[in-house]
Design a protein around this motif. Structure first.
Motif, PDB file in Angstrom:
ATOM      1  N   LEU A  95      44.036  25.398  44.305  1.00  0.00           N
ATOM      2  CA  LEU A  95      43.826  26.562  45.165  1.00  0.00           C
ATOM      3  C   LEU A  95      44.335  27.760  44.387  1.00  0.00           C
ATOM      4  CD1 LEU A  95      42.834  26.761  48.142  1.00  0.00           C
ATOM      5  CD2 LEU A  95      45.221  26.927  48.802  1.00  0.00           C
ATOM      6  N   TYR A  96      43.574  28.845  44.345  1.00  0.00           N
ATOM      7  CA  TYR A  96      43.979  29.993  43.542  1.00  0.00           C
ATOM      8  C   TYR A  96      43.404  31.285  44.118  1.00  0.00           C
ATOM      9  CZ  TYR A  96      39.359  29.067  41.534  1.00  0.00           C
ATOM     10  OH  TYR A  96      38.018  28.827  41.370  1.00  0.00           O
ATOM     11  N   PHE A  97      44.005  32.397  43.690  1.00  0.00           N
ATOM     12  CA  PHE A  97      43.483  33.714  44.038  1.00  0.00           C
ATOM     13  C   PHE A  97      42.573  34.186  42.925  1.00  0.00           C
ATOM     14  CE2 PHE A  97      47.283  34.062  46.775  1.00  0.00           C
ATOM     15  CZ  PHE A  97      46.652  34.493  47.936  1.00  0.00           C
ATOM     16  N   LYS A  98      41.400  34.667  43.283  1.00  0.00           N
ATOM     17  CA  LYS A  98      40.480  35.292  42.340  1.00  0.00           C
ATOM     18  C   LYS A  98      40.317  36.702  42.857  1.00  0.00           C
ATOM     19  CE  LYS A  98      36.144  34.399  39.970  1.00  0.00           C
ATOM     20  NZ  LYS A  98      34.999  33.483  39.915  1.00  0.00           N
ATOM     21  N   GLY A  99      41.053  37.621  42.262  1.00  0.00           N
ATOM     22  CA  GLY A  99      41.151  38.954  42.844  1.00  0.00           C
ATOM     23  C   GLY A  99      42.011  38.844  44.089  1.00  0.00           C
ATOM     24  N   SER A 100      41.473  39.263  45.227  1.00  0.00           N
ATOM     25  CA  SER A 100      42.222  39.139  46.480  1.00  0.00           C
ATOM     26  C   SER A 100      41.730  37.972  47.329  1.00  0.00           C
ATOM     27  CB  SER A 100      42.108  40.435  47.271  1.00  0.00           C
ATOM     28  OG  SER A 100      40.754  40.653  47.620  1.00  0.00           O
TER      29      SER A 100
END
Length: 152
Positions: free
Chosen positions: A108-113
């Protein structure tokens, strides 16, 4: 390009499955869940994905309730919808039904916001496969240790 910031990894998935292919999916969340994810309070350990009526869902993912969320908090174990293109979902549905693969969240990750999930099209490992992987890891660690000792 957007910056990627990893929130959680599913180490158990790499131990229990061979990851044949990976996909990126968006995830449908409410506000307090995003705040809880930002503080890193998410667990992917026993999660899996299912495809129901042309939509893909993640089951068993635990997002701890946000401390200051009071009445706006949702059930931590609720089933969450993933956002993917219809063609991708249909292709995955065919592969999972015919060949016995599983869809497992890898990270699970943030790509931008935005919060994104990396899904793996996985095939289960047998016990002897797990032992073989552990033996390879141990051998690699021993070689690195020997080279480090030799360099001193």
């Amino acid at each position: 390009m957007s910056e990627l910031k990893t929130i959680a990894n599913n180490k158990k998935a790499r131990h229990d499955y061979f990851i044949e292919e990976s996909f990126e999916a968006g995830i449908e969340l409410c506000g307090t869940e995003v705040k809880s994810i930002r503080s890193g309070r998410v667990n992917l350990k026993d999660s899996w994905c299912s495809i129901v009526e042309g939509e893909i869902f993640v089951n068993g993912m635990h997002i701890s309730p946000y401390e200051h969320g009071n009445i706006f908090n949702r059930d931590p174990m609720r089933v969450r919808k993933l956002l993917m293109h219809k063609k991708e979902i249909n292709r995955l549905y065919g592969v999972v039904k015919q060949t016995g693969y599983s869809l497992i969240p890898i990270s699970l990750y943030f790509k931008g916001s935005r919060v994104k999930m990396q899904l793996g099209l996985c095939r289960g490992k047998k016990l002897y496969d797990k032992r073989e992987d552990m033996a390879k890891r141990t051998a690699k660690r021993d070689i690195e240790r020997a080279l480090k000792e030799q360099g001193r």
